[in-house]
Write an enzyme that holds these catalytic residues in place. Structure first.
Site, short mmCIF file in Angstrom:
data_model
loop_
_atom_site.label_atom_id
_atom_site.label_comp_id
_atom_site.label_asym_id
_atom_site.label_seq_id
_atom_site.Cartn_x
_atom_site.Cartn_y
_atom_site.Cartn_z
N SER A 1 3.89 -38.93 53.15
CA SER A 1 2.98 -39.93 53.69
C SER A 1 3.81 -40.89 54.54
CB SER A 1 2.31 -40.67 52.52
OG SER A 1 1.48 -41.70 52.98
N LYS B 1 1.41 -36.72 56.68
CA LYS B 1 0.19 -37.55 56.61
C LYS B 1 0.53 -38.88 57.27
CE LYS B 1 -1.75 -40.20 52.80
NZ LYS B 1 -2.31 -40.14 51.43
N LEU B 2 -0.26 -39.25 58.27
CA LEU B 2 -0.07 -40.53 58.95
C LEU B 2 -1.05 -41.54 58.39
CD1 LEU B 2 0.19 -39.53 62.74
CD2 LEU B 2 2.02 -39.62 61.02
N LYS B 3 -0.55 -42.71 58.07
CA LYS B 3 -1.42 -43.81 57.70
C LYS B 3 -2.02 -44.37 59.00
CE LYS B 3 -0.93 -44.14 53.23
NZ LYS B 3 -2.10 -44.11 52.33
N ASP C 1 -4.75 -40.87 56.80
CA ASP C 1 -5.31 -41.63 55.68
C ASP C 1 -5.59 -43.05 56.15
OD1 ASP C 1 -6.04 -42.77 53.28
OD2 ASP C 1 -4.15 -42.38 52.25
N ASN D 1 -7.24 -45.44 54.20
CA ASN D 1 -7.32 -46.42 53.10
C ASN D 1 -8.46 -47.42 53.31
OD1 ASN D 1 -3.93 -45.96 52.86
ND2 ASN D 1 -5.16 -45.88 51.01
N GLU E 1 -8.69 -38.86 55.46
CA GLU E 1 -8.82 -39.38 54.10
C GLU E 1 -9.41 -40.79 54.10
OE1 GLU E 1 -5.04 -39.07 52.13
OE2 GLU E 1 -5.63 -40.32 50.43
N ASP F 1 -10.36 -40.37 48.47
CA ASP F 1 -9.33 -40.84 47.54
C ASP F 1 -9.97 -41.97 46.72
OD1 ASP F 1 -7.21 -42.21 46.34
OD2 ASP F 1 -5.94 -42.30 48.12
N LYS G 1 -5.57 -38.27 42.05
CA LYS G 1 -4.49 -39.10 41.52
C LYS G 1 -4.84 -39.41 40.08
CE LYS G 1 -3.50 -41.70 45.78
NZ LYS G 1 -3.88 -42.94 46.50
N GLY H 1 -0.31 -39.64 45.88
CA GLY H 1 0.90 -40.30 45.40
C GLY H 1 0.70 -41.80 45.31
C1 NPQ Z 1 -2.82 -43.33 49.29
N1 NPQ Z 1 -0.38 -43.50 48.68
O1 NPQ Z 1 -2.83 -42.10 49.38
C2 NPQ Z 1 -1.67 -44.12 48.67
C3 NPQ Z 1 -1.72 -45.50 49.09
C4 NPQ Z 1 -0.78 -46.47 48.49
C5 NPQ Z 1 1.65 -42.32 49.22
O2 NPQ Z 1 0.00 -42.77 50.78
C6 NPQ Z 1 2.04 -49.59 45.75
C7 NPQ Z 1 1.33 -48.82 44.85
C8 NPQ Z 1 1.89 -49.37 47.07
C9 NPQ Z 1 0.45 -47.87 45.31
C10 NPQ Z 1 0.82 -48.18 48.91
C11 NPQ Z 1 0.34 -42.89 49.65
C12 NPQ Z 1 1.00 -48.41 47.54
C13 NPQ Z 1 0.28 -47.64 46.65
C14 NPQ Z 1 -0.06 -47.24 49.35
C15 NPQ Z 1 -0.60 -46.66 47.15
O3 NPQ Z 1 -3.81 -43.91 49.68
MG MG Z 2 -5.13 -42.32 50.16
#
Ligand code: NPQ
Ligand code: MG
Length: 369
Positions: A136, A162-164, A190, A192, A215, A240, A264, A292
């Site tokens: 990610s 995976k690009l945020k 993703d 979020n 996502e 997610d 998750k 993750g």
């Molecule tokens: C997701 N994770 O898929 C999350 C988002 C995320 C690896 O992209 C602290 C604890 C910081 C949990 C930042 C990845 C975080 C966190 C991002 C989860 O949406």
């Molecule tokens: Mg996510």
């Protein structure tokens, strides 16, 4: 089993680089570990993936600690003949707090399987011994920085990127990544929850970039907008934040709000519930992958065991330890040909390295239960 002692230990791990998402920027990871010791002397480790702040979800570290101490652990210590399989039912009277539940369930499961000499992967009925994994990639200040980060991960061997994304950081970085690395790399995004229903015409433009999935573009409780977008886009929608249980997954699939599910364990309240979501999705032909939460080696080990189940057909956000940490609290997970090895030892198959654990510890709280 009978619980005799529980230790809540907080560790602080600096990240190798700041990790920016639509939710904010993370510079270090505080993680809350649960170590249970049974009356027979068996030990089990759990990890609570709650963040310091209630931004990814309503749960946060200090609250999760209190819920474990005051409400969850007492219910487990009172229970005669405690087993991991009983944990979800024993904790049912307490609402919410899935990350706290997951941590205590994981610790009990680890202790039980260590005693039985069975690995978590075996317990789940896992079918693979090594897994292709993804990475990610956070939001960066410039597209050049992003390209150089992606280049490093591809050279390291990651099987997908995976690009945020967020409004203002979507089309341009995607176009640059596709132009630089070509059509063949597995690429997904993703958001979020950073977009709103009015962004649908904009999001449809992402169809031009051959993404494996998009996502969670919308709010956790806005299944309807996901359903509408899914009907108007070629790119598969993956959820997610919206999926907090097997029931949620069933509803989202039925309502065609997603065609792929990110699993998750911490978000859905346990490894056992995560397994149920896997089974449901497999039966419905819905691919799943393991998300993750910047886990330490403990959570990473357990996630690998889960992701070795046959329905996990897409690479997970289970990167090598070095993606996040210079010094993990366990022996590091290392990438070989874009793959990580599923632990084979009893329980989660790994324990903290005593020196690394001590060096990272910021507090310990001993509960005599
Ligand atoms: C997701 N994770 O898929 C999350 C988002 C995320 C690896 O992209 C602290 C604890 C910081 C949990 C930042 C990845 C975080 C966190 C991002 C989860 O949406
Ligand atoms: Mg996510």
């Amino acid at each position: 089993m009978k619980l005799q002692q529980v230790e809540l230990r907080e560790v602080a791990l600096p990240l190798v680089a700041p990790f920016r998402t639509a939710l904010g920027t993370q510079e270090h990871r505080n993680s809350l570990l649960v170590k249970v010791t049974t009356a027979d002397g068996a030990v089990g480790w759990g990890e609570c993936v709650a963040d310091d702040d209630p931004t990814y979800s309503a749960e946060y570290l200090a609250g999760a600690r209190q819920v474990m101490r005051e409400f969850l652990l007492p219910r487990l210590s009172r229970a005669p003949g405690l087993t991991a399989a009983l944990v979800p039912e024993l904790l049912r009277p307490v609402r919410g707090n899935p990350m706290a539940r997951t941590a205590v369930e994981m610790a009990v499961l680890d202790a039980e399987l260590r005693t039985a000499g069975i690995s978590l992967a075996q317990y789940f009925g896992a079918t693979r011994t090594e897994l292709a994994v993804g990475v990610s990639v956070g939001i960066t200040d410039t597209v050049d920085e992003l390209i150089s980060a992606v280049d490093g991960y591809l050279r390291a061997g990651y099987a997908r990127i995976k690009l945020k994304i967020e409004p203002g950081w979507d089309i341009e970085p995607l176009r640059a990544v596709r132009e630089t690395f070509g059509p063949d790399i597995a690429l997904q995004v993703d958001a979020n929850t950073a977009y709103g229903p009015a962004d649908q015409p904009h999001l449809r433009r992402l169809d031009a970039y051959g993404l494996t999935l998009i996502e969670q573009p919308f709010a956790p409780d806005d299944l309807l907008s996901h359903t509408r977008l899914a009907a108007r886009m070629d790119t598969p929608i993956c959820l997610d934040e919206s999926i907090t249980s097997a029931r949620d997954a069933a509803t989202a699939i039925r309502q065609e709000a997603c065609s792929i599910v990110n699993i998750k364990p911490g978000r859905v309240g346990g490894y056992l519930e995560a397994r149920r979501i896997h089974d449901l999705c497999l039966a419905n032909g819905v691919p799943v992958w393991c998300g993750g939460m910047l886990e330490t080696g403990l959570g990473r080990a357990a996630n690998l065991a889960l992701a070795a189940l046959p329905g996990f057909t897409l690479p997970g956000d289970i990167s090598a330890s070095a993606r996040y940490y210079t010094r993990d609290i366990t022996d590091p997970f290392v990438l070989h040909d874009g793959r990580l090895t599923v632990p084979t030892g009893p329980g989660i198959g790994i324990v903290p390295d005593p020196d690394a654990l001590q060096a990272a510890t910021t507090s310990t709280e001993l509960l005599t239960v």
